[in-house]
Design a protein around this motif. Sequence first.
Motif, PDB file in Angstrom:
ATOM      1  N   THR A   1       1.369  -1.854  -7.345  1.00 58.48           N
ATOM      2  CA  THR A   1       1.160  -0.453  -6.694  1.00 58.48           C
ATOM      3  C   THR A   1       2.213   0.610  -6.957  1.00 58.48           C
ATOM      4  O   THR A   1       2.418   1.467  -6.449  1.00 58.48           O
ATOM      5  CB  THR A   1       0.762  -0.349  -5.177  1.00 58.48           C
TER       6      THR A   1
ATOM      7  N   SER B   1       0.822  -1.349   0.066  1.00 65.31           N
ATOM      8  CA  SER B   1       0.115  -0.056   0.094  1.00 65.31           C
ATOM      9  C   SER B   1       0.884   1.341   0.013  1.00 65.31           C
ATOM     10  O   SER B   1       2.308   1.259   0.523  1.00 65.31           O
ATOM     11  CB  SER B   1      -1.038   0.001   1.138  1.00 65.31           C
ATOM     12  N   ARG B   2       0.302   2.282  -0.424  1.00 67.44           N
ATOM     13  CA  ARG B   2       0.903   3.607  -0.681  1.00 67.44           C
ATOM     14  C   ARG B   2       1.470   4.061   0.749  1.00 67.44           C
ATOM     15  O   ARG B   2       2.617   4.497   0.878  1.00 67.44           O
ATOM     16  CB  ARG B   2       0.271   4.645  -1.320  1.00 67.44           C
ATOM     17  N   ASP B   3       0.694   4.103   1.724  1.00 65.54           N
ATOM     18  CA  ASP B   3       1.164   4.488   3.010  1.00 65.54           C
ATOM     19  C   ASP B   3       2.239   3.361   3.728  1.00 65.54           C
ATOM     20  O   ASP B   3       3.081   4.097   4.335  1.00 65.54           O
ATOM     21  CB  ASP B   3      -0.225   4.339   4.115  1.00 65.54           C
ATOM     22  N   GLU B   4       2.097   2.199   3.662  1.00 65.64           N
ATOM     23  CA  GLU B   4       3.093   1.295   4.052  1.00 65.64           C
ATOM     24  C   GLU B   4       4.559   1.706   3.170  1.00 65.64           C
ATOM     25  O   GLU B   4       5.493   1.690   3.852  1.00 65.64           O
ATOM     26  CB  GLU B   4       2.841   0.011   3.959  1.00 65.64           C
ATOM     27  N   LYS B   5       4.414   1.909   1.852  1.00 61.41           N
ATOM     28  CA  LYS B   5       5.748   2.300   1.211  1.00 61.41           C
ATOM     29  C   LYS B   5       6.273   3.537   1.562  1.00 61.41           C
ATOM     30  O   LYS B   5       7.502   3.445   1.742  1.00 61.41           O
ATOM     31  CB  LYS B   5       5.141   2.356  -0.339  1.00 61.41           C
ATOM     32  N   ILE B   6       5.550   4.533   1.793  1.00 64.05           N
ATOM     33  CA  ILE B   6       6.110   5.675   2.466  1.00 64.05           C
ATOM     34  C   ILE B   6       6.856   5.618   3.651  1.00 64.05           C
ATOM     35  O   ILE B   6       7.832   6.067   3.846  1.00 64.05           O
ATOM     36  CB  ILE B   6       4.875   6.964   2.567  1.00 64.05           C
ATOM     37  N   VAL B   7       6.522   4.820   4.362  1.00 64.07           N
ATOM     38  CA  VAL B   7       7.025   4.498   5.984  1.00 64.07           C
ATOM     39  C   VAL B   7       8.275   3.720   5.705  1.00 64.07           C
ATOM     40  O   VAL B   7       9.495   4.248   5.975  1.00 64.07           O
ATOM     41  CB  VAL B   7       5.966   3.749   6.818  1.00 64.07           C
TER      42      VAL B   7
ATOM     43  N   TYR C   1       0.941   7.356  -9.837  1.00 63.33           N
ATOM     44  CA  TYR C   1       0.909   6.425  -8.715  1.00 63.33           C
ATOM     45  C   TYR C   1      -0.371   5.982  -8.802  1.00 63.33           C
ATOM     46  O   TYR C   1      -0.398   5.160  -7.747  1.00 63.33           O
ATOM     47  CB  TYR C   1       1.092   7.578  -7.513  1.00 63.33           C
TER      48      TYR C   1
ATOM     49  N   ASP D   1      11.007   0.902  -3.916  1.00 61.48           N
ATOM     50  CA  ASP D   1      11.477   0.131  -2.503  1.00 61.48           C
ATOM     51  C   ASP D   1      12.747   0.165  -2.533  1.00 61.48           C
ATOM     52  O   ASP D   1      13.587   0.329  -1.340  1.00 61.48           O
ATOM     53  CB  ASP D   1      10.921  -1.063  -2.066  1.00 61.48           C
TER      54      ASP D   1
ATOM     55  N   GLU E   1       9.297  13.126   2.668  1.00 59.88           N
ATOM     56  CA  GLU E   1       8.606  14.775   2.590  1.00 59.88           C
ATOM     57  C   GLU E   1       9.809  15.765   2.516  1.00 59.88           C
ATOM     58  O   GLU E   1       9.679  16.638   2.180  1.00 59.88           O
ATOM     59  CB  GLU E   1       7.768  15.054   3.564  1.00 59.88           C
TER      60      GLU E   1
END
Length: 432
Positions: A314, A11-17, A306, A258, A55
Amino acid sequence: MIWNEAKECMSRDEKIVLQGARLVKTVDRVYHSVPFYRRKMQNIGIEPGDIRGIEDLERLPFTTKADLRENYPFGLFAVPQSEIIRIHASSGTTGKATVVGYTRKDLDIWSECVARAFTMAGVSKDDIIQVAYGYGLFTGGLGAHNGAEKLGATVVPMSTGNTKKLTTMMVDFGATAIACTPSYLLHIAETLEENGEIDMIKLKVAICGAEPWTENMRKQIEAKLNIHAHDIYGLSEIMGPGVACDCEYHKGLHVYDDHFLPEVIDPDTLSAVAEDELGELVFTTITKEGIPLLRYRTRDLTSISYETCECGRTLPRISRFKGRSDDMLIIRGVNVFPSQVEAALLEMGETSPHYMMIVDRANNLDTLEVQVEVNERFFSDEIKELEKLTKRIEHSLQQALGIAAKVKLVEPKSIERSMGKAVRVIDKRKLV
């Protein structure tokens, strides 16, 4: 099939972390291990602690090919030489070569990325794949080779240089896949046709890269060989082939973000462009040990999306490259890319995808001549027919480029074939 579903469908949220954690670790490593980056960051008042996640990526300095050459050969390495187990170098035509080093972990990651790409293209352990990229300092041959072995496929390390032997082995070994440049694959197809072997091959898929090519060229390759052709992207500075690849839907190349954090920027303002807007591709490596790079400017022009792909991945997708910001031609004030010429010629159907652009200057005015090979079935000895074809091509190029070009028709197979990157432009203005 998906090689690493956990990472390719995250997921995008998991990837950002994940990306944030890896970026923070990379920035800390290069700051303390690479004097070049420490100076760059100090010059703009940035310390590792200022970078807390992706960010903050835009706060970091850019890296260019010139930086690699100025630190030739090993100035950007982030580990002791004893941990570098392989070195590759670019074959650039100007300046010093760009040198990159790999640790054992780097090679393991590289192999997996190529295995992901080959799986995306439909290759499996049951395939026999001919690797017809150059082996040696160029990353293409060994990169594709190790990825195919990681996948479990049977690898035939053909390299380049003997097309007849390649086609013979393609037939005799029953090769089902090939990795090479798209222009060389067209040459292979011509050789198979000349030898009457085109119906004897078992080829089903090609993974082509190392040079820009158009969607029309992909379709022509698929039609000639009755296969599926996929676009693979990479560059030695970032890793090699396997940074991105397109899936069966051919709606952009999936970036393995990743490992390689992509940005698309305006090459003039250096600010980020909007999603799906054309700009220059920039990469930050977030797992590489040997020579990690911050915000490396690739000079490749693309856009990024994206949106989740129909294939279920994803991963972000970059569009087929329009060209490069540094090999773009400016002719009479107009920006011209070789890929525009190729697309216009292939749409006509009466010419081959082999062409040569010759840019010159006469009486202080830029001139453009495009030498075009005519398909054998359309080639005629009748001057009137050739004149008509010349005018049609000139009109098509005028529409595509926005400037007039002189077209010179040449006989089939008269333009020199390349087994590596095809040479499409001779700019005589630079020789004066």
